[in-house]
Design a protein around this motif. Structure first.
Motif, PDB file in Angstrom:
ATOM      1  N   GLY A 192       0.825  -1.201   0.000  1.00 42.07           N
ATOM      2  CA  GLY A 192       0.000   0.000   0.000  1.00 42.07           C
ATOM      3  C   GLY A 192       0.854   1.243   0.000  1.00 42.07           C
ATOM      4  N   PRO A 193       0.242   2.415  -0.029  1.00 40.09           N
ATOM      5  CA  PRO A 193       0.986   3.690  -0.094  1.00 40.09           C
ATOM      6  C   PRO A 193       1.942   3.903   1.064  1.00 40.09           C
ATOM      7  CG  PRO A 193      -1.335   4.031  -0.617  1.00 40.09           C
ATOM      8  CD  PRO A 193      -1.212   2.630  -0.115  1.00 40.09           C
ATOM      9  N   GLU A 194       1.666   3.329   2.251  1.00 39.53           N
ATOM     10  CA  GLU A 194       2.529   3.515   3.411  1.00 39.53           C
ATOM     11  C   GLU A 194       3.636   2.478   3.494  1.00 39.53           C
ATOM     12  OE1 GLU A 194       2.291   6.169   5.261  1.00 39.53           O
ATOM     13  OE2 GLU A 194       0.603   6.835   4.033  1.00 39.53           O
ATOM     14  N   ASN A 195       3.613   1.498   2.617  1.00 38.54           N
ATOM     15  CA  ASN A 195       4.612   0.436   2.647  1.00 38.54           C
ATOM     16  C   ASN A 195       5.950   0.952   2.129  1.00 38.54           C
ATOM     17  OD1 ASN A 195       6.174  -1.978   1.821  1.00 38.54           O
ATOM     18  ND2 ASN A 195       4.286  -3.081   2.305  1.00 38.54           N
ATOM     19  N   PRO A 196       7.069   0.677   2.828  1.00 40.17           N
ATOM     20  CA  PRO A 196       8.377   1.176   2.389  1.00 40.17           C
ATOM     21  C   PRO A 196       8.813   0.654   1.020  1.00 40.17           C
ATOM     22  CG  PRO A 196       8.465   0.487   4.684  1.00 40.17           C
ATOM     23  CD  PRO A 196       7.148   0.025   4.149  1.00 40.17           C
ATOM     24  N   LEU A 197       8.242  -0.464   0.544  1.00 38.03           N
ATOM     25  CA  LEU A 197       8.631  -1.005  -0.759  1.00 38.03           C
ATOM     26  C   LEU A 197       7.894  -0.329  -1.915  1.00 38.03           C
ATOM     27  CD1 LEU A 197       8.959  -4.844  -0.048  1.00 38.03           C
ATOM     28  CD2 LEU A 197      10.669  -3.023   0.132  1.00 38.03           C
ATOM     29  N   GLY A 198       6.933   0.501  -1.615  1.00 39.17           N
ATOM     30  CA  GLY A 198       6.276   1.276  -2.661  1.00 39.17           C
ATOM     31  C   GLY A 198       5.392   0.455  -3.580  1.00 39.17           C
ATOM     32  N   ALA A 199       5.284   0.932  -4.833  1.00 44.60           N
ATOM     33  CA  ALA A 199       4.294   0.389  -5.766  1.00 44.60           C
ATOM     34  C   ALA A 199       4.742  -0.874  -6.484  1.00 44.60           C
ATOM     35  CB  ALA A 199       3.920   1.456  -6.797  1.00 44.60           C
ATOM     36  N   ARG A 200       6.063  -1.050  -6.694  1.00 44.95           N
ATOM     37  CA  ARG A 200       6.565  -2.202  -7.445  1.00 44.95           C
ATOM     38  C   ARG A 200       7.894  -2.658  -6.840  1.00 44.95           C
ATOM     39  NH1 ARG A 200       2.214  -1.164  -8.977  1.00 44.95           N
ATOM     40  NH2 ARG A 200       1.378  -1.045 -11.122  1.00 44.95           N
ATOM     41  N   ALA A 201       8.223  -3.932  -7.100  1.00 49.24           N
ATOM     42  CA  ALA A 201       9.502  -4.466  -6.632  1.00 49.24           C
ATOM     43  C   ALA A 201      10.030  -5.465  -7.642  1.00 49.24           C
ATOM     44  CB  ALA A 201       9.341  -5.128  -5.265  1.00 49.24           C
ATOM     45  N   LEU A 202      11.348  -5.381  -7.905  1.00 52.29           N
ATOM     46  CA  LEU A 202      12.079  -6.334  -8.740  1.00 52.29           C
ATOM     47  C   LEU A 202      13.073  -7.041  -7.821  1.00 52.29           C
ATOM     48  CD1 LEU A 202      12.896  -3.976 -11.770  1.00 52.29           C
ATOM     49  CD2 LEU A 202      10.904  -5.462 -11.508  1.00 52.29           C
ATOM     50  N   TYR A 203      12.931  -8.352  -7.641  1.00 51.59           N
ATOM     51  CA  TYR A 203      13.762  -9.101  -6.709  1.00 51.59           C
ATOM     52  C   TYR A 203      15.019  -9.585  -7.429  1.00 51.59           C
ATOM     53  CZ  TYR A 203       9.722  -8.938  -3.646  1.00 51.59           C
ATOM     54  OH  TYR A 203       8.687  -8.495  -2.855  1.00 51.59           O
ATOM     55  N   LEU A 204      16.159  -9.441  -6.752  1.00 50.48           N
ATOM     56  CA  LEU A 204      17.463  -9.705  -7.364  1.00 50.48           C
ATOM     57  C   LEU A 204      18.039 -11.026  -6.857  1.00 50.48           C
ATOM     58  CD1 LEU A 204      18.995  -6.112  -7.087  1.00 50.48           C
ATOM     59  CD2 LEU A 204      17.598  -7.094  -8.923  1.00 50.48           C
ATOM     60  N   GLY A 205      18.085 -11.995  -7.749  1.00 47.58           N
ATOM     61  CA  GLY A 205      18.664 -13.299  -7.421  1.00 47.58           C
ATOM     62  C   GLY A 205      18.039 -13.901  -6.184  1.00 47.58           C
ATOM     63  N   SER A 206      18.908 -14.492  -5.349  1.00 49.85           N
ATOM     64  CA  SER A 206      18.470 -15.098  -4.084  1.00 49.85           C
ATOM     65  C   SER A 206      18.771 -14.184  -2.898  1.00 49.85           C
ATOM     66  CB  SER A 206      19.163 -16.460  -3.893  1.00 49.85           C
ATOM     67  OG  SER A 206      20.585 -16.284  -3.877  1.00 49.85           O
ATOM     68  N   THR A 207      19.114 -12.945  -3.183  1.00 50.31           N
ATOM     69  CA  THR A 207      19.462 -12.007  -2.116  1.00 50.31           C
ATOM     70  C   THR A 207      18.202 -11.406  -1.498  1.00 50.31           C
ATOM     71  OG1 THR A 207      19.544 -10.021  -3.495  1.00 50.31           O
ATOM     72  CG2 THR A 207      21.493 -11.416  -3.466  1.00 50.31           C
ATOM     73  N   LEU A 208      18.406 -10.618  -0.458  1.00 50.60           N
ATOM     74  CA  LEU A 208      17.305  -9.859   0.148  1.00 50.60           C
ATOM     75  C   LEU A 208      17.162  -8.476  -0.474  1.00 50.60           C
ATOM     76  CD1 LEU A 208      17.913 -10.750   3.931  1.00 50.60           C
ATOM     77  CD2 LEU A 208      16.277 -11.803   2.332  1.00 50.60           C
ATOM     78  N   TYR A 209      17.948  -8.194  -1.485  1.00 52.18           N
ATOM     79  CA  TYR A 209      17.925  -6.873  -2.105  1.00 52.18           C
ATOM     80  C   TYR A 209      16.870  -6.830  -3.218  1.00 52.18           C
ATOM     81  CZ  TYR A 209      22.433  -6.480   0.250  1.00 52.18           C
ATOM     82  OH  TYR A 209      23.438  -6.478   1.193  1.00 52.18           O
ATOM     83  N   ARG A 210      16.347  -5.621  -3.408  1.00 53.41           N
ATOM     84  CA  ARG A 210      15.328  -5.398  -4.428  1.00 53.41           C
ATOM     85  C   ARG A 210      15.536  -4.027  -5.055  1.00 53.41           C
ATOM     86  NH1 ARG A 210      13.403  -6.328   0.487  1.00 53.41           N
ATOM     87  NH2 ARG A 210      12.287  -8.245   1.005  1.00 53.41           N
ATOM     88  N   ILE A 211      15.023  -3.889  -6.239  1.00 51.05           N
ATOM     89  CA  ILE A 211      14.803  -2.552  -6.814  1.00 51.05           C
ATOM     90  C   ILE A 211      13.321  -2.279  -6.571  1.00 51.05           C
ATOM     91  CG2 ILE A 211      14.819  -1.146  -8.896  1.00 51.05           C
ATOM     92  CD1 ILE A 211      16.913  -3.071 -10.053  1.00 51.05           C
ATOM     93  N   HIS A 212      13.015  -1.281  -5.789  1.00 51.23           N
ATOM     94  CA  HIS A 212      11.615  -1.081  -5.393  1.00 51.23           C
ATOM     95  C   HIS A 212      11.270   0.404  -5.290  1.00 51.23           C
ATOM     96  CE1 HIS A 212      12.715   0.087  -1.261  1.00 51.23           C
ATOM     97  NE2 HIS A 212      13.579  -0.936  -1.265  1.00 51.23           N
ATOM     98  N   GLY A 213       9.994   0.679  -5.121  1.00 48.54           N
ATOM     99  CA  GLY A 213       9.524   2.053  -4.924  1.00 48.54           C
ATOM    100  C   GLY A 213       9.767   2.504  -3.500  1.00 48.54           C
ATOM    101  N   THR A 214       9.181   3.630  -3.148  1.00 44.10           N
ATOM    102  CA  THR A 214       9.380   4.168  -1.798  1.00 44.10           C
ATOM    103  C   THR A 214       8.233   5.088  -1.414  1.00 44.10           C
ATOM    104  OG1 THR A 214      10.882   5.432  -0.363  1.00 44.10           O
ATOM    105  CG2 THR A 214      10.727   6.131  -2.647  1.00 44.10           C
ATOM    106  N   ASN A 215       8.004   5.199  -0.126  1.00 39.93           N
ATOM    107  CA  ASN A 215       7.043   6.185   0.381  1.00 39.93           C
ATOM    108  C   ASN A 215       7.754   7.450   0.869  1.00 39.93           C
ATOM    109  OD1 ASN A 215       8.274   5.135   2.648  1.00 39.93           O
ATOM    110  ND2 ASN A 215       6.388   4.521   3.682  1.00 39.93           N
ATOM    111  N   GLN A 216       9.050   7.547   0.518  1.00 41.62           N
ATOM    112  CA  GLN A 216       9.845   8.740   0.846  1.00 41.62           C
ATOM    113  C   GLN A 216      10.590   9.200  -0.409  1.00 41.62           C
ATOM    114  OE1 GLN A 216      12.296   7.170   4.021  1.00 41.62           O
ATOM    115  NE2 GLN A 216      10.870   7.908   5.585  1.00 41.62           N
TER     116      GLN A 216
END
Length: 259
Positions: free
Chosen positions: A199-223
């Motif tokens: 949702g709009p308050e979620n730190p990951l924002g509107a979309r997320a692209l997950y990278l390999g098996s890591t915990l890292y993502r390319i994602h949106g933001t609420n900031q």
């Protein structure tokens, strides 16, 4: 013959008993109605005079001159001006305190807005290149061009580099902070939820692209005002509108190079 005489005598006696004033009162002339010759004179000036008495013109002028005209009350100051008033002792009361200004979140530098730029790297079209020094993400295109976005990258101590593939894509993803992050934030006095729905308050924002098996993502933001800085715990954050644009341009399996 006696009855008519008696009736005449009775009528004469009644006529003598009735007062002429009462008998003819309804026909008597009424006192004249006195109207001030100067209709503009205040009616108060006519009190205390005998009916029919006409005040000389000079006296009327003198009395009118003596009538005091009360000055109009000053208009109330606008509320905005009242709020800006300060007491003589310098204390600004709550009733007169000026309205507080709303805080306006800062905008990002225009250089971090999406734009097409020249790119002369060796990577093939469709590759994502992330420059963690300049905080730019490049989506390599054709004909020596690339689409460039501003991003937020890992803060000091959370930098990383490497090459991965986009393993999955999600819209309005839920957020499950790792245990290390929960413990780290708890030490700062902040309690993170075990899971937050998208949702709009979620730190990951509107979309997320997950990278390999890591915990890292390319994602949106609420900031969005943090874009262009080293602010994350290792993830690559983008404005929601930018990550939504990138989301539609790349597919699962896209190569992501972080430098």
């Amino acid at each position: 013959m006696r009855k008519p005489l008696i009736l005449l005598a009775s009528a004469a006696m009644l006529a003598k008993l009735v007062s002429p004033a009462l008998a003819y009162d309804r026909y008597a002339e009424r006192p004249p109605v006195v109207v001030s010759p100067d209709l503009s004179a205040p009616w108060v000036l006519q009190l205390g005079r005998n009916p029919g008495e006409v005040m000389p013109r000079q006296q009327r002028r003198q009395q009118r001159a003596q009538v005091q005209v009360r000055p109009a009350a000053p208009r109330e100051a606008p509320r905005a001006a009242q709020r800006q008033k300060v007491r003589p002792d310098g204390v600004q009361t709550a009733a007169l305190r000026a309205p507080e200004k709303r805080s306006v979140k800062p905008q990002i530098n225009p250089i971090y807005l999406p734009q097409t730029v020249a790119y002369d790297g060796a990577e093939k079209a469709g590759t994502i290149i992330i420059d963690t020094t300049e905080n730019f993400l490049y989506l390599v295109g054709t004909d020596g061009q690339a689409r460039r976005y501003g991003v937020g990258t890992g803060k000091p101590g959370f930098e990383w580099s490497g090459t991965h593939k986009v393993t999955s894509k999600r819209e309005w993803p839920e957020w499950r902070p790792p245990a290390e992050m929960i413990a780290r934030e708890r030490a700062k006095g902040r309690v993170l939820p075990a899971m937050m729905t998208g949702g709009p308050e979620n730190p990951l924002g509107a979309r997320a692209l997950y990278l390999g098996s890591t915990l890292y993502r390319i994602h949106g933001t609420n900031q969005p005002w943090t874009i262009g800085g080293a602010v994350s715990s290792g993830c690559i954050r983008m404005r929601n509108e930018d990550v939504m644009d990138l989301y539609e341009r790349v597919a699962v399996g896209t190569t992501v190079i972080v430098r």
